[in-house]
Design an enzyme around this catalytic site. Structure first.
Site, PDB file in Angstrom:
ATOM      1  CB  CYS A 134      24.323  17.442  -8.782  1.00 18.03           C
ATOM      2  SG  CYS A 134      24.935  17.284  -7.098  1.00 18.03           S
ATOM      3  CG  HIS A 152      23.889  12.439  -7.204  1.00 16.34           C
ATOM      4  ND1 HIS A 152      25.148  11.982  -6.886  1.00 16.34           N
ATOM      5  CD2 HIS A 152      23.909  13.780  -6.990  1.00 16.34           C
ATOM      6  CE1 HIS A 152      25.905  13.009  -6.504  1.00 16.34           C
ATOM      7  NE2 HIS A 152      25.178  14.106  -6.565  1.00 16.34           N
TER       8      HIS A 152
END
Ligand code: A2P
Length: 341
Positions: free
Chosen positions: A125, A240
């Site tokens: 990710c 994130h």
């Protein structure tokens, strides 16, 4: 064409979103079948029917399978799906390092899908969102050196980690003793963990950091890029964030970099210091795009640039990209397992 699609890990943090994205984006599926562990098999999943367990019999007859059920499940069952005739897009790290297996970010290196052999790996990710931001810069002037610090949300660790953050936060606010950490090695509520992932024996980098170092070079197709990474875990539910400092090989003005980023598919610039405009985790959560802000010259290097990159780790970082890979496979008539010549 209409495809019969399996989603393996359908009850998990990523699998749930894979199911939703297949529907939301109108993927041409004749049937979508959820798979999970024995614990869930037989239960009904609203909108998708009965959850199946992985057995040799149950996995027959699929055109496509999207996997997010952990590395061990992928290692055992992804090749079996391929053998049964399905193309597999796997979200685990099990196959990413195999030079024979394409590691694909849909807007960055879709051409790597052309000679797939049935298995395709979905990147980590944190690496995923970084690639979308770096691709236009690397194509234009080359990237010599990269220095990345991540601020990673807990949902990337799975459903249990989100609960751990919530339980600890609730206890802290109530003035109760914090429950012992179970998922992470330290308390995550009101804390920052400076080593996201696990330390493999004898390594001073975490596996999460190693993934970004390895996968960046594979996806950009350039082994000479120098990369330093620190991955941190922060008490954020989803999305994130990354602080990125890079040095380009050729000169690139900040304005030219801004134009390159503005032209990158799947990327949205949010960058106006005068109004405190830059992407945040909360604003990016629930969105499919990668958001970039704080673009500026690194004052310590004449070819240095700095930027701030934020994206939802369960969406572009995982489920959305897996479904986008399936879309590219469909568009390019690549939903078939080639038989060796
Ligand atoms: P289950 O809910 O039945 O345990 P997460 O990443 O959020 O932890 O989710 C992991 C996903 O992988 C869940 O859907 C989980 O199903 C599934 N899973 C875990 N182990 C297996 C297994 N051995 N076989 C199939 N699915 C599995």
């Amino acid at each position: 064409s209409q495809y019969k699609v399996a989603v393996v890990g359908a009850t998990g943090a990523v699998g749930t979103v894979m199911l939703a994205k297949l529907k939301e984006r109108g993927f041409p599926a004749s049937e979508i079948v959820p798979f999970a562990s024995e614990r869930s098999a037989g239960k009904e999943l609203e909108g998708f029917g009965t959850i199946r367990a992985l057995t040799d019999e149950n996995i027959q007859g699929f055109d496509l399978a999207l996997f997010s059920a952990g590395g061990a499940t992928s290692l055992e069952w992804a090749p079996k799906f391929v053998e049964a005739g399905a193309v597999v897009v796997d979200n685990s790290s099990a196959f990413r390092r195999d030079p024979e297996i394409p590691l694909v970010v849909s807007e960055v290196n879709p051409e790597a899908l052309d000679d797939h052999k049935g298995l395709i790996a979905n990147p980590n990710c944190s690496t995923m969102q970084l690639m979308v931001a770096l691709k236009p810069i690397h194509d234009a002037v080359g990237i010599d050196r990269l220095n990345v610090s991540t601020y990673q949300s807990v949902s990337g660790t799975g459903v249990k980690a989100v609960k751990e953050l919530e339980d600890q936060t609730r206890a802290a606010l109530n003035g109760d003793p914090l429950p012992d950490p179970a998922v992470y090695p330290h308390h995550i509520a009101f804390n920052v963990l400076g080593g996201a992932g696990n330390f493999p024996e004898g390594d001073d980098h975490t596996d999460e950091e190693r993934k970004m170092m390895f996968e960046t070079r594979k996806i950009l197709g350039d082994e000479s890029i120098k990369i330093a990474v620190t991955c941190a875990r922060v008490p954020v539910r989803s999305a994130h964030s990354e602080s990125v400092t890079l040095e380009t090989r050729e000169d690139l003005s900040v304005e030219a970099a801004r134009e390159l980023l503005a032209g990158q598919p799947g990327l949205i610039l949010v960058d106006d210091p005068s109004t405190h405009s830059y992407p945040t985790a909360l604003d990016s959560a629930g969105r499919d795009e990668v958001f970039v802000g704080r673009l500026r010259r690194d004052p310590t290097h004449e070819r240095g640039l700095q930027l701030w990159v934020v994206s939802d780790n369960l969406l572009k970082g995982a489920a959305t990209n897996a479904v986008q890979i399936a879309e590219v496979l469909h568009q390019r008539s690549l939903v078939r397992v080639s038989t060796p010549a």
